[in-house]
Scaffold this motif. Structure first.
Motif, PDB file in Angstrom:
ATOM      1  N   PRO A 217       0.823  -1.208   0.000  1.00  0.00           N
ATOM      2  CA  PRO A 217       0.000   0.000   0.000  1.00  0.00           C
ATOM      3  C   PRO A 217       0.860   1.263   0.000  1.00  0.00           C
ATOM      4  O   PRO A 217       1.944   1.270   0.609  1.00  0.00           O
ATOM      5  CB  PRO A 217      -0.797  -0.099   1.311  1.00  0.00           C
ATOM      6  CG  PRO A 217      -0.734  -1.536   1.711  1.00  0.00           C
ATOM      7  CD  PRO A 217       0.575  -2.036   1.196  1.00  0.00           C
TER       8      PRO A 217
ATOM      9  N   ILE B 211      -2.697   0.385   4.404  1.00  0.00           N
ATOM     10  CA  ILE B 211      -1.951  -0.437   5.370  1.00  0.00           C
ATOM     11  C   ILE B 211      -2.872  -0.862   6.511  1.00  0.00           C
ATOM     12  O   ILE B 211      -2.855  -2.019   6.941  1.00  0.00           O
ATOM     13  CB  ILE B 211      -0.730   0.324   5.937  1.00  0.00           C
ATOM     14  CG1 ILE B 211       0.274   0.641   4.830  1.00  0.00           C
ATOM     15  CG2 ILE B 211      -0.055  -0.495   7.040  1.00  0.00           C
ATOM     16  CD1 ILE B 211       1.499   1.430   5.310  1.00  0.00           C
TER      17      ILE B 211
ATOM     18  N   THR C 113      -3.785  -4.542   7.679  1.00  0.00           N
ATOM     19  CA  THR C 113      -3.452  -4.997   9.032  1.00  0.00           C
ATOM     20  C   THR C 113      -4.692  -5.558   9.731  1.00  0.00           C
ATOM     21  O   THR C 113      -4.614  -6.573  10.440  1.00  0.00           O
ATOM     22  CB  THR C 113      -2.828  -3.844   9.840  1.00  0.00           C
ATOM     23  OG1 THR C 113      -1.715  -3.320   9.106  1.00  0.00           O
ATOM     24  CG2 THR C 113      -2.356  -4.318  11.203  1.00  0.00           C
TER      25      THR C 113
ATOM     26  N   LEU D 284       5.125  -6.967  10.523  1.00  0.00           N
ATOM     27  CA  LEU D 284       4.741  -6.868   9.116  1.00  0.00           C
ATOM     28  C   LEU D 284       4.191  -5.483   8.795  1.00  0.00           C
ATOM     29  O   LEU D 284       4.518  -4.891   7.761  1.00  0.00           O
ATOM     30  CB  LEU D 284       3.683  -7.943   8.808  1.00  0.00           C
ATOM     31  CG  LEU D 284       3.255  -8.078   7.362  1.00  0.00           C
ATOM     32  CD1 LEU D 284       4.383  -8.607   6.486  1.00  0.00           C
ATOM     33  CD2 LEU D 284       2.038  -9.014   7.256  1.00  0.00           C
ATOM     34  N   THR D 285       3.358  -4.955   9.694  1.00  0.00           N
ATOM     35  CA  THR D 285       2.755  -3.637   9.462  1.00  0.00           C
ATOM     36  C   THR D 285       3.830  -2.551   9.459  1.00  0.00           C
ATOM     37  O   THR D 285       3.786  -1.622   8.643  1.00  0.00           O
ATOM     38  CB  THR D 285       1.684  -3.354  10.527  1.00  0.00           C
ATOM     39  OG1 THR D 285       0.742  -4.422  10.527  1.00  0.00           O
ATOM     40  CG2 THR D 285       0.946  -2.050  10.240  1.00  0.00           C
TER      41      THR D 285
ATOM     42  N   LYS E 287       5.350  -2.423   6.194  1.00  0.00           N
ATOM     43  CA  LYS E 287       4.500  -1.734   5.206  1.00  0.00           C
ATOM     44  C   LYS E 287       4.642  -0.222   5.318  1.00  0.00           C
ATOM     45  O   LYS E 287       4.668   0.481   4.314  1.00  0.00           O
ATOM     46  CB  LYS E 287       3.033  -2.140   5.386  1.00  0.00           C
ATOM     47  CG  LYS E 287       2.752  -3.637   5.259  1.00  0.00           C
ATOM     48  CD  LYS E 287       3.060  -4.159   3.877  1.00  0.00           C
ATOM     49  CE  LYS E 287       2.805  -5.669   3.794  1.00  0.00           C
ATOM     50  NZ  LYS E 287       3.289  -6.253   2.522  1.00  0.00           N
ATOM     51  N   TYR E 288       4.704   0.296   6.553  1.00  0.00           N
ATOM     52  CA  TYR E 288       4.880   1.747   6.713  1.00  0.00           C
ATOM     53  C   TYR E 288       6.265   2.183   6.230  1.00  0.00           C
ATOM     54  O   TYR E 288       6.417   3.251   5.653  1.00  0.00           O
ATOM     55  CB  TYR E 288       4.641   2.178   8.171  1.00  0.00           C
ATOM     56  CG  TYR E 288       3.182   2.431   8.470  1.00  0.00           C
ATOM     57  CD1 TYR E 288       2.544   3.581   8.024  1.00  0.00           C
ATOM     58  CD2 TYR E 288       2.429   1.496   9.164  1.00  0.00           C
ATOM     59  CE1 TYR E 288       1.197   3.799   8.267  1.00  0.00           C
ATOM     60  CE2 TYR E 288       1.067   1.708   9.419  1.00  0.00           C
ATOM     61  CZ  TYR E 288       0.471   2.872   8.966  1.00  0.00           C
ATOM     62  OH  TYR E 288      -0.866   3.084   9.200  1.00  0.00           O
TER      63      TYR E 288
ATOM     64  N   TYR F  15       7.913   0.838   3.808  1.00  0.00           N
ATOM     65  CA  TYR F  15       7.781   0.877   2.343  1.00  0.00           C
ATOM     66  C   TYR F  15       7.085   2.159   1.897  1.00  0.00           C
ATOM     67  O   TYR F  15       7.503   2.820   0.933  1.00  0.00           O
ATOM     68  CB  TYR F  15       7.004  -0.348   1.843  1.00  0.00           C
ATOM     69  CG  TYR F  15       6.823  -0.358   0.338  1.00  0.00           C
ATOM     70  CD1 TYR F  15       7.814  -0.843  -0.507  1.00  0.00           C
ATOM     71  CD2 TYR F  15       5.661   0.146  -0.241  1.00  0.00           C
ATOM     72  CE1 TYR F  15       7.659  -0.830  -1.872  1.00  0.00           C
ATOM     73  CE2 TYR F  15       5.489   0.166  -1.620  1.00  0.00           C
ATOM     74  CZ  TYR F  15       6.497  -0.328  -2.434  1.00  0.00           C
ATOM     75  OH  TYR F  15       6.331  -0.302  -3.793  1.00  0.00           O
ATOM     76  N   LEU F  16       6.018   2.533   2.599  1.00  0.00           N
ATOM     77  CA  LEU F  16       5.267   3.749   2.272  1.00  0.00           C
ATOM     78  C   LEU F  16       6.183   4.981   2.361  1.00  0.00           C
ATOM     79  O   LEU F  16       6.171   5.844   1.478  1.00  0.00           O
ATOM     80  CB  LEU F  16       4.073   3.874   3.216  1.00  0.00           C
ATOM     81  CG  LEU F  16       3.094   5.032   3.013  1.00  0.00           C
ATOM     82  CD1 LEU F  16       1.701   4.612   3.496  1.00  0.00           C
ATOM     83  CD2 LEU F  16       3.520   6.270   3.768  1.00  0.00           C
ATOM     84  N   TYR F  17       6.970   5.071   3.430  1.00  0.00           N
ATOM     85  CA  TYR F  17       7.883   6.218   3.574  1.00  0.00           C
ATOM     86  C   TYR F  17       8.982   6.172   2.516  1.00  0.00           C
ATOM     87  O   TYR F  17       9.455   7.210   2.068  1.00  0.00           O
ATOM     88  CB  TYR F  17       8.482   6.260   4.988  1.00  0.00           C
ATOM     89  CG  TYR F  17       7.596   6.989   5.963  1.00  0.00           C
ATOM     90  CD1 TYR F  17       6.462   6.391   6.484  1.00  0.00           C
ATOM     91  CD2 TYR F  17       7.863   8.307   6.343  1.00  0.00           C
ATOM     92  CE1 TYR F  17       5.619   7.060   7.364  1.00  0.00           C
ATOM     93  CE2 TYR F  17       7.029   8.988   7.225  1.00  0.00           C
ATOM     94  CZ  TYR F  17       5.913   8.357   7.731  1.00  0.00           C
ATOM     95  OH  TYR F  17       5.084   9.041   8.589  1.00  0.00           O
TER      96      TYR F  17
END
Lengths: 315, 315
Positions: free
Chosen positions: A144, A150, A154, B153-154, B157-158, B160-162
């Motif tokens: 995402p 995200i 989650t 995991l979350t 994901k954050y 990756y977003l940044y």
């Protein structure tokens, strides 16, 4: 036939109102709507409460013997840009959903339908060409590019965890962009907002150059799909719910033009937290239930007629 | 050569102490350790502070010009069972890491190494046979069965977003079960805790029947890998960091027996938030850097000798 109690969280929202209107047509179903709004439908039990308050939600579980929870609440939209928005998103959507799962475990409520987000959970793979690979099936990567996406993902993971350990049966629906009747937001949903603006003689607002591609699903199709999946007792599945067809904003505006005639457009800078192109692969959905999407032109016509009627009522 | 400033979050933990000890051998590196503990190493700048306090963390960024952040802090372990633990996990690990990412964005710190969890982010696919498919490569499914795994995991994901929006370069290391020198926990880490118990004449505690399979990595290998990846400027990758070999608890106890002689075991019920079997596929790691894992017998021998020395110091 035993009476079923279905609790709809977010029953005053766009999908919620349409779903509730259909659910109450079943004589063997009692619908309970929990949320901030109130309703005027005699066949529905409206419980006012804030999803952030665990006590208010628990009261629903102690008052009613719930069979199925349909969780449609989402307090944020994909456009929230900054870190503050992210932490709010986590607190108001993720933490509250874990509280819901705990209550379902405590009161042995076994079935959960969750409205995830087909438009945001896949995101963008930096290594893939976004011009080529933007049709996603359920097992594709999840990268995402918005906090909204995200958090939806989650929540899916926590639902799986509760399913794995505590036997909660889930239907996770990755819904694309719905449009149609009973839509009341003035900011979200390109087709509905555009139709309202046209009828009001206002300009249509477009973010970006019109090339953004989305999968639009007519709301009656969306509700049909949910009811059909529930009727067939399909559980423990993650399912894309969309039309399976991609339209650019420019193409959608052409469809709207066919229905309404001319209009003016204001263009704004594109929003960087939006995925450039996304279409849902609905092969899995169509393997589980029969489904042929409503033609977008027909859907937009119906929506236009409803919006005109609605405007007459208001004025 | 320009001096590099590396900020280690969790530099007093097991991986942290070993990493810092190696980093300070580079003359061109200034190591800053931020956390709750204090150190006694003259070559390291220790900054006391709570990761939950954004202000304390921000002070580090205003005091030092950081090039790379190595984020090793994890305030929970996979065994936390209930919903309360989950929400604590989210607040103390996820929210704090988003605050870290915001600070990195604000102070234009471009490089982040994050210690994710190879043992928990893959989880269990209910449709797959866990006796067959338990060796996971980086693109495999992610169905964690612990909140610890979901939060790791979350966070990925954050990050990756940044990275996608703000250009932060990341190394996400999905580390398996490390063991070895400079391990001070009395509860986590089978091999180290077992060795301490044996030297103290206490029983070894085993959860389950000994069939649980894990990928054990010797801490010196783990640190070598991190330094090697940093030296080669490998960025924007998710990489499994393990030995690539699976050992059941019973097999590990046999290795320990070869090193220490006999011991007694207390068996406890298995913990349901533990994955039954997990081994990391390290093909990607070995394609990026040369790596041959230390033989587990040799690793356990070294660890035993260190533990004996350590016990002598204490007594």
């Amino acid at each position: 036939m035993k009476t079923k109690h279905i609790l709809v969280l977010g029953g005053n929202g766009f999908i919620g109102v349409n779903l509730v209107n259909r659910l109450i047509q079943n004589r063997d179903t009692v619908v309970i709507v929990f949320g901030l709004g109130v309703g005027d439908n005699k066949s529905v039990k409206y419980v006012q409460g804030d999803f952030n308050s665990q006590q208010a939600l628990e009261n629903v579980f102690t008052t009613y013997s719930i069979d199925t929870v349909v969780h449609l609440i989402s307090s944020t939209s994909p456009a929230d840009p900054d870190g503050l928005g992210m932490i709010h998103d986590i607190n108001s959507n993720l933490t509250t959903t874990i509280q819901l799962l705990n209550l379902m475990k405590k009161y042995q409520v076994r079935n959960l339908v969750f409205a995830s987000s087909g438009g945001t959970v896949y995101g963008v793979d930096k290594n893939a060409d976004p011009e080529v690979s933007f049709t996603h099936s359920e097992n594709d990567f999840n990268n995402p590019i918005s906090s909204h996406g995200i958090v939806k993902l989650t929540i899916e993971k926590y639902i799986y965890l509760y399913s794995y350990h505590f036997g909660i049966k889930f239907l996770i629906l990755r819904i694309s962009n719905p449009f149609g009747e009973n839509h009341f937001s003035l900011s979200h949903g390109l087709i509905n907002v555009a139709l309202k603006n046209i009828i009001n003689g206002e300009k249509i607002e477009v973010w970006g150059d019109g090339s953004v591609v989305r999968d639009y699903i007519y709301i009656k199709d969306c509700v049909d799909i949910i009811l059909n999946l529930l009727d067939r007792n399909i559980v423990n599945q993650i399912i894309n719910v969309g039309s399976g067809q991609g339209y650019s904003i420019s193409e959608v505006l052409n469809v709207i033009k066919q229905v309404t005639g001319g209009f003016d457009i204001s263009y704004y800078p594109s929003r960087k937290f939006d995925v450039p192109k996304i279409v849902l692969d609905i092969t899995k959905l169509q393997s589980l239930i029969p489904f042929t999407p409503t033609n977008i032109l027909q859907g937009v016509k119906n929506t236009y007629e409803w919006t005109v009627d609605q405007m007459k009522k208001i004025s």
